[in-house]
Design a protein around this motif. Structure first.
Motif, short mmCIF file in Angstrom:
data_model
loop_
_atom_site.label_atom_id
_atom_site.label_comp_id
_atom_site.label_asym_id
_atom_site.label_seq_id
_atom_site.Cartn_x
_atom_site.Cartn_y
_atom_site.Cartn_z
N ARG A 37 0.83 -1.20 0.00
CA ARG A 37 0.00 0.00 0.00
C ARG A 37 0.87 1.25 0.00
O ARG A 37 1.99 1.24 0.50
CB ARG A 37 -0.91 0.03 1.23
N GLU A 38 0.32 2.31 -0.55
CA GLU A 38 1.00 3.62 -0.60
C GLU A 38 2.31 3.54 -1.35
O GLU A 38 3.32 4.07 -0.91
CB GLU A 38 1.19 4.16 0.83
N TRP A 39 2.31 2.86 -2.48
CA TRP A 39 3.52 2.71 -3.29
C TRP A 39 3.99 4.08 -3.76
O TRP A 39 5.16 4.41 -3.65
CB TRP A 39 3.26 1.77 -4.47
N ASN A 40 3.10 4.91 -4.28
CA ASN A 40 3.36 6.32 -4.63
C ASN A 40 4.69 6.54 -5.34
O ASN A 40 5.45 7.43 -4.99
CB ASN A 40 3.32 7.20 -3.37
N SER A 41 4.97 5.74 -6.33
CA SER A 41 6.21 5.89 -7.08
C SER A 41 5.92 5.66 -8.56
O SER A 41 5.12 4.80 -8.91
CB SER A 41 7.26 4.89 -6.60
N SER A 42 6.59 6.41 -9.39
CA SER A 42 6.45 6.18 -10.83
C SER A 42 7.43 5.11 -11.31
O SER A 42 7.42 4.72 -12.46
CB SER A 42 6.69 7.48 -11.59
N ILE A 43 8.27 4.63 -10.41
CA ILE A 43 9.24 3.58 -10.75
C ILE A 43 8.62 2.22 -10.47
O ILE A 43 8.22 1.93 -9.36
CB ILE A 43 10.54 3.74 -9.93
N CYS A 44 8.51 1.42 -11.49
CA CYS A 44 7.97 0.07 -11.34
C CYS A 44 9.09 -0.89 -10.95
O CYS A 44 10.16 -0.86 -11.55
CB CYS A 44 7.34 -0.41 -12.64
N MET A 95 0.76 -1.47 -5.03
CA MET A 95 1.41 -2.40 -5.95
C MET A 95 0.94 -3.78 -5.53
O MET A 95 0.91 -4.11 -4.34
CB MET A 95 2.92 -2.31 -5.86
N VAL A 96 0.53 -4.59 -6.49
CA VAL A 96 0.02 -5.92 -6.20
C VAL A 96 1.01 -6.95 -6.74
O VAL A 96 1.36 -6.92 -7.91
CB VAL A 96 -1.37 -6.15 -6.84
N LEU A 97 1.43 -7.85 -5.88
CA LEU A 97 2.32 -8.94 -6.26
C LEU A 97 1.52 -10.23 -6.20
O LEU A 97 1.00 -10.59 -5.16
CB LEU A 97 3.52 -9.01 -5.31
N GLU A 167 -1.21 -7.63 3.35
CA GLU A 167 -1.26 -6.19 3.09
C GLU A 167 -0.18 -5.50 3.92
O GLU A 167 -0.15 -5.63 5.13
CB GLU A 167 -2.64 -5.67 3.46
N ILE A 168 0.72 -4.76 3.24
CA ILE A 168 1.86 -4.12 3.90
C ILE A 168 1.96 -2.67 3.46
O ILE A 168 1.98 -2.39 2.26
CB ILE A 168 3.18 -4.84 3.53
N PRO A 169 2.08 -1.72 4.40
CA PRO A 169 2.37 -0.34 4.00
C PRO A 169 3.81 -0.26 3.48
O PRO A 169 4.74 -0.73 4.13
CB PRO A 169 2.22 0.46 5.29
N THR A 170 3.98 0.33 2.32
CA THR A 170 5.31 0.41 1.70
C THR A 170 6.32 1.12 2.61
O THR A 170 7.48 0.73 2.68
CB THR A 170 5.21 1.15 0.35
N LYS A 171 5.88 2.13 3.32
CA LYS A 171 6.79 2.98 4.10
C LYS A 171 7.52 2.24 5.22
O LYS A 171 8.53 2.74 5.71
CB LYS A 171 6.04 4.18 4.67
N ILE A 172 7.07 1.05 5.63
CA ILE A 172 7.79 0.36 6.70
C ILE A 172 8.88 -0.57 6.16
O ILE A 172 9.51 -1.30 6.92
CB ILE A 172 6.83 -0.40 7.65
N GLY A 173 9.10 -0.53 4.87
CA GLY A 173 10.19 -1.31 4.27
C GLY A 173 11.55 -0.79 4.72
O GLY A 173 11.74 0.41 4.95
N LYS A 174 12.49 -1.69 4.84
CA LYS A 174 13.86 -1.33 5.22
C LYS A 174 14.70 -1.17 3.96
O LYS A 174 14.76 -2.09 3.13
CB LYS A 174 14.46 -2.41 6.11
N ILE A 175 15.32 -0.02 3.81
CA ILE A 175 16.17 0.22 2.64
C ILE A 175 17.49 -0.50 2.86
O ILE A 175 18.19 -0.26 3.84
CB ILE A 175 16.39 1.73 2.41
N ILE A 176 17.83 -1.41 1.94
CA ILE A 176 19.06 -2.18 2.08
C ILE A 176 20.12 -1.80 1.07
O ILE A 176 21.25 -2.22 1.17
CB ILE A 176 18.80 -3.71 2.02
N LYS A 177 19.74 -0.98 0.07
CA LYS A 177 20.70 -0.54 -0.94
C LYS A 177 20.16 0.73 -1.58
O LYS A 177 18.99 0.84 -1.86
CB LYS A 177 20.88 -1.63 -2.00
#
Length: 178
Positions: A37-44, A95-97, A167-177
């Motif tokens: 949820r809340e992907w809010n990016s133009s990068i696929c 974004m749906v996977l 269902e996961i909010p995108t913002k809680i992802g951990k940036i690894i690179k």
């Protein structure tokens, strides 16, 4: 007057019981989709890695992994017409996977989800159970794994809006690179 009340009550009961056919379908799928949820990016995203680990192993004992997902994101050109027409829709920012190879049975493992080798989600404490869920689109009932709650990167999430999915909010992802 009592007859009118009785007929009205009988009509309401009939209306609510006829919404769903008494058809049941049993599904062995663990889940149908993963919603970010809340992907809010133009990068696929180009790559998704899904790894199953032994439960409570601190992501040390890999069971198996897969990268066979269909990525449906509103950043794709085919969704432009929807994004422009309904800018306030809650589905415009997801974004749906969808896995090509379905995972079956109850989820008794931990999950590591990595998007484009740069965004990581560690999913633990998955509370799920076999339950009967309404499939509103087909007006049937599905007996399937129902995900009640989970912990993603240390955040406890209630999964009541997507019981047949994760269902996961995108913002809680951990940036690894970067």
């Amino acid at each position: 007057m009592d007859t009118l009340k009785f007929i009205s009550l009988l009509g309401l009961v009939f209306l609510f019981t006829s919404c769903y056919k008494n058809e049941y379908k049993k599904s062995e799928d663990s889940f149908q989709n993963i919603y970010l949820r809340e992907w809010n990016s133009s990068i696929c995203p180009q790559k998704v890695v899904f790894e199953k680990y032994k439960k409570n192993s601190n992501f040390k004992n890999l069971i198996n992994g897969s990268s066979d997902f269909d990525i449906n994101s509103n950043c794709l050109p085919k969704y432009d017409k929807f994004n422009k027409k309904v800018p306030t829709s809650t589905y415009n920012d997801q974004m749906v996977l969808t896995p090509y190879i379905f995972f079956t049975g109850q989820i008794n493992y931990d999950i590591r989800l990595v998007i484009d080798d740069s965004l990581e989600y560690k999913i633990t404490a998955i509370q799920d159970e076999i339950d009967t869920i309404a499939d509103r689109g087909r007006k049937k009932w599905i007996i399937m794994n129902n995900i009640k709650s989970l912990v993603v990167n240390g955040h406890k999430l209630d999964n009541k809006n997507a019981p047949l999915s994760i269902e996961i909010p995108t913002k809680i992802g951990k940036i690894i690179k970067k």
